[in-house]
Motif scaffolding. Structure first.
Motif, PDB file in Angstrom:
ATOM      1  N   CYS A   1       0.818  -1.210   0.000  1.00 58.64           N
ATOM      2  CA  CYS A   1       0.000   0.000   0.000  1.00 58.64           C
ATOM      3  C   CYS A   1       0.852   1.261   0.000  1.00 58.64           C
ATOM      4  O   CYS A   1       1.799   1.376   0.777  1.00 58.64           O
TER       5      CYS A   1
ATOM      6  N   GLU B   1      -0.914   4.267  -0.008  1.00 62.55           N
ATOM      7  CA  GLU B   1      -1.896   5.240   0.468  1.00 62.55           C
ATOM      8  C   GLU B   1      -2.433   6.129  -0.652  1.00 62.55           C
ATOM      9  O   GLU B   1      -2.454   7.358  -0.550  1.00 62.55           O
ATOM     10  N   CYS B   2      -2.876   5.482  -1.718  1.00 58.57           N
ATOM     11  CA  CYS B   2      -3.454   6.243  -2.836  1.00 58.57           C
ATOM     12  C   CYS B   2      -4.885   6.677  -2.557  1.00 58.57           C
ATOM     13  O   CYS B   2      -5.448   7.494  -3.293  1.00 58.57           O
ATOM     14  N   ASP B   3      -5.511   6.101  -1.517  1.00 60.82           N
ATOM     15  CA  ASP B   3      -6.880   6.430  -1.088  1.00 60.82           C
ATOM     16  C   ASP B   3      -7.971   5.820  -1.963  1.00 60.82           C
ATOM     17  O   ASP B   3      -9.151   6.128  -1.787  1.00 60.82           O
ATOM     18  N   ASN B   4      -7.614   4.944  -2.912  1.00 61.07           N
ATOM     19  CA  ASN B   4      -8.651   4.356  -3.765  1.00 61.07           C
ATOM     20  C   ASN B   4      -9.661   3.541  -2.960  1.00 61.07           C
ATOM     21  O   ASN B   4     -10.866   3.652  -3.172  1.00 61.07           O
TER      22      ASN B   4
ATOM     23  N   TYR C   1     -10.415   3.825   0.140  1.00 61.33           N
ATOM     24  CA  TYR C   1     -11.147   4.775   0.991  1.00 61.33           C
ATOM     25  C   TYR C   1     -12.250   5.489   0.200  1.00 61.33           C
ATOM     26  O   TYR C   1     -13.385   5.652   0.664  1.00 61.33           O
ATOM     27  N   GLY C   2     -11.893   5.888  -1.010  1.00 65.60           N
ATOM     28  CA  GLY C   2     -12.846   6.654  -1.813  1.00 65.60           C
ATOM     29  C   GLY C   2     -13.886   5.806  -2.502  1.00 65.60           C
ATOM     30  O   GLY C   2     -14.999   6.273  -2.763  1.00 65.60           O
TER      31      GLY C   2
ATOM     32  N   LYS D   1      -9.362   5.657   7.500  1.00 63.06           N
ATOM     33  CA  LYS D   1      -8.056   6.227   7.175  1.00 63.06           C
ATOM     34  C   LYS D   1      -7.325   6.556   8.471  1.00 63.06           C
ATOM     35  O   LYS D   1      -7.822   7.294   9.318  1.00 63.06           O
TER      36      LYS D   1
ATOM     37  N   ARG E   1      -1.498   3.953   6.878  1.00 61.74           N
ATOM     38  CA  ARG E   1      -2.380   3.222   5.975  1.00 61.74           C
ATOM     39  C   ARG E   1      -3.835   3.262   6.435  1.00 61.74           C
ATOM     40  O   ARG E   1      -4.321   4.294   6.892  1.00 61.74           O
ATOM     41  N   PHE E   2      -4.552   2.105   6.339  1.00 64.12           N
ATOM     42  CA  PHE E   2      -5.990   2.056   6.584  1.00 64.12           C
ATOM     43  C   PHE E   2      -6.339   0.795   7.376  1.00 64.12           C
ATOM     44  O   PHE E   2      -5.533  -0.109   7.522  1.00 64.12           O
TER      45      PHE E   2
ATOM     46  N   CYS F   1     -12.969  -2.804  -3.126  1.00 60.13           N
ATOM     47  CA  CYS F   1     -11.652  -2.305  -2.706  1.00 60.13           C
ATOM     48  C   CYS F   1     -10.527  -3.093  -3.350  1.00 60.13           C
ATOM     49  O   CYS F   1      -9.486  -2.544  -3.736  1.00 60.13           O
TER      50      CYS F   1
END
Length: 541
Positions: free
Chosen positions: A488, A490-493, A495-496, A505, A511-512, A525
């Motif tokens: 990971c 942390e591109c936030d994909n 999450y989004g 987050k 990370r997550f 995801c």
């Protein structure tokens, strides 16, 4: 009432999303082994130092890299980069230029004077390193950083081993070699040059050493019986290349024939050309596709005007003339004689038929097993004699600088454990992050940066470095081509894209995590993670 814009819910704000007990699988964050890391013989955490490099933090990248390999400027020039062959990016456009970024970091460290930190504590243990080549220097570096007293005894007048005496200056400038060796010595190593170890056990006793690592390079060129006249000039490639470090360069004449098909044969032929030979011909008994030399080196040699005579073997050498027999490959790919002969004019013949290691220092040592000119070692790099370890050219392995550096690190870790009465256990490897684990549609094409190359005319007449390095702009671009396979970033994909707001987050660098009270196991995801850092696993019942 109409809303002017869509409202996104924070995770945990909608009780309607709780899933109950019907979910059959759930996502988990995983760390997979990047293929570049897995393929590196020196055991570098390539993806980790590339992560620092792509953010412009070059010193952190260099310090992370040198945790495993203390010779990045050297490795960035002479390593055959198996990491790039394994790189997943090659299936999108071209492999990440890992080797060129490594060289940039190494050169930057030399320019900026970055130093290694000396050990904070001393163990009181003494370790003897025999040989100041890549394996010996690597082991010495790691052992010293662990707090051991380390003494290197080198039979030759200079340190560097085959890096100095086997790799020509046009591939490895000596100021780069000297700078990286000096940085290692500066952390408190003791180096004794012109000190040949004749009997290893006696040397250990005399110096009160608790352990020893044998890292003698393959400096003896193999010979072959070729009928020859008394006036014929024949020499081996190792001796020829070694003599280039002296004041008197070898006199080879205008027509030079090199017999062999490895990288040493190419180095010898390219060196002969630079020494003034009008013709430098490599005679090899198989075809190009079966040549052990690396293909990019063959290509560079051809560009410089080196001639190749495939499917040929030398049968006799007379003054000024070689008799060559044509060969053919049988169904198994082995060369067979044809009975057809021709002659080649030659002022000298250079034999590049492989190298052997001088194992005389092991005479009389009980428990050692020597086979095919190398020493058998256990998985912990120890020989059959307790406290004596070996690596590099002395043990069965591929003979490259990168492999030797990896052996030095592995031996150091095992020697340190042995001195403490423990056993070193390497960390368990993660599952490999293969290309099918990634979602590559997220990545646009970004062609690999081409390193500058010296013009052909200067390559044929000088020993100036052939391959140039990257500048900061190019190095930054190249590092950013990394796909972060399996880990990971942390591109936030996730999450989004989560439709249930089930991804929490945790902040930069942390990370997550998943809130399974809200996750319904849809797997979006996983589908949207570009680097393959999420996996679906069966729900526990």
């Amino acid at each position: 009432m109409e809303h002017p814009f869509a409202t996104s819910l924070d995770p945990g704000t909608s009780l309607a999303n709780q899933t109950g007990s019907w979910r059959t699988s759930k996502p988990v964050y995983v760390d997979r082994m990047p293929p570049c890391n897995n393929a590196c013989p020196a055991g570098e955490n390539i993806q980790n130092w590339l992560h620092y490099a792509e953010s412009g933090d070059y010193e952190s990248a260099w310090r992370t890299l040198t945790t495993d390999n203390p010779l990045p400027a050297i490795m960035g020039r002479v390593c055959y980069h198996p990491c790039e062959t394994a790189c997943n990016r090659v299936q999108i456009d071209e492999a990440v230029g890992i080797n060129s970024v490594e060289r940039f970091l190494g050169d930057t460290a030399i320019q900026k004077g970055w130093r290694f930190e000396p050990p904070k504590t001393e163990t009181g243990k003494r370790v003897l390193i025999v040989g100041a080549g890549p394996s010996g220097l690597s082991a010495a570096y790691h052992l010293r950083r662990m707090g051991h007293h380390v003494e290197i005894q080198e039979a030759g007048p200079y340190s560097g081993g085959m890096m100095r005496f086997g790799i020509p200056k046009y591939r490895l400038p000596r100021e780069i070699l000297d700078a990286e060796i000096k940085r290692i010595l500066d952390i408190g190593l003791e180096l004794k040059l012109n000190t040949k170890v004749d009997r290893i056990v006696e040397s250990m006793k005399a110096g009160r050493f608790d352990a020893a690592f044998l890292a003698v390079g393959a400096h003896i060129g193999k010979r072959a019986f070729v009928p020859a006249g008394s006036a014929t000039k024949i020499l081996d490639a190792v001796t020829m290349l070694r003599s280039m470090e002296g004041e008197e360069q070898p006199l080879l004449g205008r027509r030079v024939v090199v017999y062999g098909g490895g990288n040493t044969a190419l180095d010898a032929a390219r060196t002969a050309k630079r020494l003034g030979a009008t013709e430098a011909i490599i005679v090899y008994r198989r075809t190009r596709d079966r040549m052990p030399a690396h293909d990019f080196e063959v290509e560079e040699a051809l560009q410089e005007g080196i001639l190749m005579k495939w499917l040929s073997t030398i049968k006799r050498v007379d003054e000024g003339v070689l008799t060559v027999e044509k060969m053919k490959l049988d169904e198994k790919g082995f060369p067979q004689p044809t009975g057809e002969f021709e002659t080649l004019e030659a002022d000298s013949l250079v034999l590049a038929l492989g190298q052997d290691v001088d194992l005389a220092l092991l005479d009389g040592v009980p428990g050692l097993e020597i086979k095919d000119g190398v020493v058998k070692v256990a998985p912990n790099m120890m020989t059959g004699y307790a406290g004596i370890f070996a690596g590099g050219d002395m043990v069965p392995s591929e003979r490259t600088v990168t492999v030797a550096v990896g052996h030095g690190k592995k031996a150091a870790r095992n020697i340190d454990a042995w001195l403490r009465g423990a056993q070193y256990g390497p960390a368990e490897k993660h599952e490999l992050a293969s290309i099918d684990k990634l979602n590559v549609w997220y990545f646009t094409d970004a062609p690999k940066t081409v390193q500058p190359t010296l013009e052909i005319a200067r390559r044929q007449s000088t020993f100036d470095e052939v391959q140039g390095g990257l500048d900061e702009t190019n190095a930054l671009y190249e590092a950013r081509r990394c796909l972060s396979c399996g880990n990971c970033f942390e591109c936030d994909n996730c999450y989004g894209m989560c439709p249930d707001n089930a991804v929490i987050k945790l902040g930069p660098g942390n990370r997550f995590e998943f809130n399974y009270d809200y996750c319904k196991g849809c797997g979006i995801c996983v589908q949207e993670c570009p680097c393959g850092a999420i996996a679906m696993v069966p729900e526990e019942t």
